[in-house]
Design a protein around this motif. Structure first.
Motif, short mmCIF file in Angstrom:
data_model
loop_
_atom_site.label_atom_id
_atom_site.label_comp_id
_atom_site.label_asym_id
_atom_site.label_seq_id
_atom_site.Cartn_x
_atom_site.Cartn_y
_atom_site.Cartn_z
N HIS B 42 0.86 -1.18 0.00
CA HIS B 42 0.00 0.00 0.00
C HIS B 42 0.90 1.24 0.00
O HIS B 42 0.78 2.11 -0.85
CB HIS B 42 -0.89 -0.02 1.25
N ARG B 43 1.83 1.24 0.96
CA ARG B 43 2.78 2.36 1.04
C ARG B 43 3.67 2.41 -0.20
O ARG B 43 3.92 3.48 -0.77
CB ARG B 43 3.64 2.20 2.30
N PHE B 44 4.15 1.25 -0.63
CA PHE B 44 5.06 1.21 -1.77
C PHE B 44 4.41 1.81 -3.01
O PHE B 44 5.03 2.57 -3.77
CB PHE B 44 5.47 -0.25 -2.04
N SER B 45 3.11 1.50 -3.22
CA SER B 45 2.44 2.02 -4.42
C SER B 45 2.13 3.51 -4.28
O SER B 45 2.10 4.24 -5.26
CB SER B 45 1.17 1.22 -4.71
N ASP B 46 1.95 3.97 -3.05
CA ASP B 46 1.78 5.42 -2.84
C ASP B 46 3.09 6.15 -3.14
O ASP B 46 3.11 7.11 -3.90
CB ASP B 46 1.38 5.71 -1.37
N VAL B 47 4.17 5.70 -2.53
CA VAL B 47 5.47 6.37 -2.69
C VAL B 47 5.88 6.40 -4.16
O VAL B 47 6.45 7.40 -4.63
CB VAL B 47 6.54 5.64 -1.84
N HIS B 48 5.54 5.33 -4.87
CA HIS B 48 5.94 5.29 -6.29
C HIS B 48 4.83 5.73 -7.23
O HIS B 48 4.92 5.52 -8.43
CB HIS B 48 6.46 3.88 -6.62
N GLU B 49 3.81 6.33 -6.64
CA GLU B 49 2.71 6.93 -7.42
C GLU B 49 2.17 5.99 -8.49
O GLU B 49 2.03 6.37 -9.66
CB GLU B 49 3.20 8.25 -8.04
N PHE B 50 1.83 4.79 -8.07
CA PHE B 50 1.17 3.85 -8.98
C PHE B 50 -0.21 4.39 -9.32
O PHE B 50 -0.89 4.98 -8.48
CB PHE B 50 1.03 2.46 -8.33
N GLU B 51 -0.65 4.17 -10.56
CA GLU B 51 -2.00 4.59 -10.96
C GLU B 51 -3.05 3.77 -10.22
O GLU B 51 -2.84 2.59 -9.97
CB GLU B 51 -2.19 4.41 -12.47
N LYS B 52 -4.18 4.41 -9.90
CA LYS B 52 -5.26 3.74 -9.20
C LYS B 52 -6.44 3.58 -10.14
O LYS B 52 -6.70 4.50 -10.92
CB LYS B 52 -5.70 4.55 -7.97
N PRO B 53 -7.19 2.53 -10.08
CA PRO B 53 -7.05 1.38 -9.17
C PRO B 53 -6.01 0.37 -9.62
O PRO B 53 -5.64 -0.47 -8.82
CB PRO B 53 -8.45 0.75 -9.21
N ASN B 54 -5.55 0.45 -10.88
CA ASN B 54 -4.56 -0.52 -11.34
C ASN B 54 -3.46 0.23 -12.09
O ASN B 54 -3.75 1.11 -12.89
CB ASN B 54 -5.20 -1.50 -12.35
N ASP B 55 -2.24 -0.16 -11.85
CA ASP B 55 -1.14 0.42 -12.62
C ASP B 55 -0.63 -0.66 -13.57
O ASP B 55 -0.03 -1.65 -13.13
CB ASP B 55 -0.03 0.90 -11.68
N GLU B 56 -0.91 -0.47 -14.85
CA GLU B 56 -0.61 -1.52 -15.81
C GLU B 56 0.89 -1.85 -15.85
O GLU B 56 1.28 -3.01 -15.94
CB GLU B 56 -1.09 -1.12 -17.21
N LYS B 57 1.73 -0.81 -15.74
CA LYS B 57 3.18 -1.06 -15.77
C LYS B 57 3.62 -1.89 -14.57
O LYS B 57 4.44 -2.80 -14.70
CB LYS B 57 3.94 0.27 -15.78
N ALA B 58 3.07 -1.55 -13.41
CA ALA B 58 3.43 -2.30 -12.20
C ALA B 58 3.00 -3.76 -12.32
O ALA B 58 3.73 -4.68 -11.93
CB ALA B 58 2.79 -1.66 -10.96
N LEU B 59 1.82 -3.98 -12.92
CA LEU B 59 1.36 -5.36 -13.10
C LEU B 59 2.26 -6.10 -14.07
O LEU B 59 2.60 -7.27 -13.88
CB LEU B 59 -0.09 -5.38 -13.60
N LYS B 60 2.66 -5.41 -15.15
CA LYS B 60 3.52 -6.07 -16.14
C LYS B 60 4.92 -6.35 -15.58
O LYS B 60 5.57 -7.32 -15.97
CB LYS B 60 3.57 -5.24 -17.42
N LEU B 61 5.37 -5.47 -14.68
CA LEU B 61 6.65 -5.75 -14.01
C LEU B 61 6.51 -7.03 -13.16
O LEU B 61 7.37 -7.93 -13.22
CB LEU B 61 7.02 -4.55 -13.12
N MET B 62 5.41 -7.12 -12.42
CA MET B 62 5.15 -8.35 -11.64
C MET B 62 5.17 -9.57 -12.57
O MET B 62 5.81 -10.59 -12.27
CB MET B 62 3.77 -8.27 -10.96
N ASN B 63 4.47 -9.45 -13.71
CA ASN B 63 4.40 -10.59 -14.63
C ASN B 63 5.78 -10.98 -15.14
O ASN B 63 6.10 -12.17 -15.25
CB ASN B 63 3.50 -10.24 -15.82
#
Lengths: 267, 267, 267, 267
Positions: B42-63
């Motif tokens: 939760h904090r990590f996505s705030d600090v790195h300003e992930f898009e809400k509700p989903n950050d496509e880049k963050a999801l693709k990094l996970m993938n």
């Protein structure tokens, strides 16, 4: 269309799937030691051309990761590292992750790893990280202070034995023997013989080798402000009370623990 | 001088210290699911300003990290990811780390983490990684194919429910409500009502949202060569037989598994 | 003909079948408490018409079984029993059954049970044992002396609370109330109120009730020869040093343990 | 006076003491096999002068205890016994004791034991039970039907091997050799050689030995009413559907299981 599928949620039975999760609680009021080890670090150190038998930068990178782990987890009182392994001691009363073994181990291994990747550049500014390193971990509970100190002493004894052996081995290799010949040469030799080999044949006084190689690294919080060695650049740096520091002390001798009772303090 | 201390090796009793290590073997011939979760994401996505509700880049990094994990561990047959969690399914017969739970979990979490840090730049070239991320993990054994599929379906149902809720919540927030008002507004609403809210008030057809948000991501090996979507840049790419790919399929419906029996093949 | 079948032994794979056995070792150097409980003893005490709230013969039969268990297992230092439960404390260093939990628990429960059946006749010469009694068990590790004493104190506190409640309850029932009325009457009453009820309404001074009811039973080895109460018939009997005896002492107070350090002696 | 001590209940912290109890749940949806073994039965059979190599009465007493266990625990579908051991198979879906391993094992071992003591007289009317017998136990989870049958086959193969060896050994002893000589004589002999030894030297056709010795004993519920052998006295007895019976069938051959699918039925 998953919208329709979810009409079938009732059929999914998450409670059933969840019932397979098992508790893996570490016994309360015991010291938990989490030890992590580099996965296939033999290959990792070859690929990244670490110096043999010890690469001081690689060791200091490990130490700086351990410091980061202690800074994140207040419940970790002490850590001891040698080669590609690090042991973290959680205080007896810790309720980190409700003492669930899997989560404690993986969270520590994971934070250590990401710090390793991030700080790589600080220690190896001219060397590219060629592939992602990883560490696996395990946990052990120690019910008494005495046996906990025995564990830590065992790791430092191992450090000593391995370092002495490796120092001889790599000196033999550098002097022209191949690896098999060097192994055979050392087979069955005792501590004193290895020290003599280093001294007579290579002019190396074992006890004059860098202390970080001989003693491994201990990580803990300072009881009071002090000037301590800087991890990365040379020179001393003032550290405050409670700050995490790295030292290369003899933790086999009980007097170290008697002189620093605050490190593993417990009631 | 540790050289002298080591004359005391006999007093150290490594066997005693070692006797506290306990076995934590996962039951043979069961599917092992290792699920990792971002620590404080939760904090990590705030600090790195992930898009809400989903950050496509963050999801693709996970993938892309999950792909790396499957490429490293041949025994992992399938993975399913949503938000900051990823589940990895080891084949029934796997003898990875002699089925020792702690090491399997930590090695997977660790490799996932280091890949995350290394690949960050590929997905966020203009965003600095501000601090080391970490993931904790746990393992569950599933003795039957049916209950394993139930587990995976449960995670995808969760993906759907959370995504629908979060889409509504963040549309309400972006439309001017504060977080508490938005929560209250959604309290007790059903699937159909949430779909209607999105459609009427915000002109969003839920089923037209990107499939990666609605379905989560499945990772597995190709049975035969095929042109599949590229993870990072857009466009298709030819992947060979056995290569690891990411897809966004409906894994709740049993027909997916019937049509792809090779993925979780077992004897 | 099995002689022929055994030509197929190679197909049987005992190693595979054996690989499913998991270790269940209790942490070394901790006190192991095995607590056994009567299975469905509510029914058992009804069928065998045990006196309410306490049947002294039934308690003494339990005690005599506990004595037999201590006589068989030298590693058990102490036992505490109340009602149909008994807790056995193994010394820290015990290597009984290599500390395998299942075998320790079942062996103790089994020996207790067979002694119960064999000695039934000694305590109930005129009452037939109508069906086989059974006891289930569990084990807990205690890493410190303090928490072990807390455990034992907790069981004795439970004995006190249950005995006081049951004494009131059965006096009310014997005085004409039905069971539901008696329960309602006692709901929410405190220790002092229950003592007053016993004293005023039934003329019973709680502290004059038999000590075995109020304190439960402690079983341990004598440090030196002494004349102690006989378990079965009345009167005193000379017991030798090291002999197992039953006593009804206050084990909540730490002074008991300070005065009898040999019972749970440890290094 | 414990009445005063209990004012100190607040200091006792039962929650702390209780927090040391650990879960030991057997994996859901797997077959649980509880195997019990006689403790020191070598000595027990000597003291009670059991016939060598097999005492039919002692085996039938074991069987009658197993029947009692199946009659008590509906979740046990099958049991197999040989010598002083008995394996009990719980159905996959069993929720007995919430699948807590310790309690399941101890309750089965305990009931078996008390039945053994109670029924001793029926099988040995002229022999006194000289001391309390006991059994220890352990549990194993089997995730597939195939491996469960492998386990049972393994136990019957063991029965065969041990029985053949013991029959030869005791015939040699009875013929005048001492125990060491008999052991040496048999060292390294194969199945066929042992059969020939029995046949030529002692005129014993192995396959004509009582089937209970060669096959061990299987215990299960009847699918439909049938006349079966009576356990204690000779002759047949009508048993109803669902009644527990003892048989001496070949459970290594898969055809037994194919012909009796109801015994280990599962969904």
């Amino acid at each position: 269309d998953i919208g329709h599928s979810t009409n079938d949620i009732g059929k999914i039975e998450p409670d059933l799937a969840r019932s397979f999760e098992f508790e893996n609680k570490l016994l309360p009021l015991t010291w938990v030691v989490v030890r992590i080890d580099g996965c296939h670090f033999h290959r990792f150190s070859d690929v990244h051309e670490f110096e043999k038998p010890n690469d001081e930068k690689a060791l200091k990178l490990m130490n700086s990761c351990a410091v980061a782990v202690l800074e994140e987890f207040q419940d970790i009182q002490f850590a001891y590292g040698v080669s590609d392994e690090y042991s973290f001691v959680l205080k007896k009363e810790s309720e980190l992750y409700k003492r669930q073994s899997s989560q404690i181990i993986s969270a520590i291994a994971s934070l250590f790893t990401s710090t390793y990747v991030i700080k790589w550049r600080d220690f190896f500014p001219h060397k590219e990280l060629k592939y992602p390193p990883s560490f696996d971990g395990r946990a052990v509970c120690y019910p008494t202070y005495k046996i906990l100190l025995d564990y830590l002493a065992w790791r430092q004894v191992d450090c000593h034995i391995n370092n002495q052996y490796n120092t001889c081995f790599w000196m033999l290799v550098k002097s022209g023997k191949n690896k098999t010949q060097s192994q055979d040469y050392l087979k069955g030799t005792q501590t004193r013989e290895k020290n003599e080999l280093l001294s007579r044949q290579f002019g190396i006084e074992y006890n004059s080798l860098p202390i970080i190689f001989r003693m491994g690294s201990s990580v803990f919080r300072l009881k009071e402000a002090a000037a301590v060695e800087n991890g990365v650049v040379s020179g001393k740096k003032l550290k405050l009370e409670g700050e995490v520091v790295v030292d290369h002390c003899n933790i086999i001798e009980r007097c170290f623990w008697e002189e620093h009772p605050h490190i593993l303090s417990y009631s």
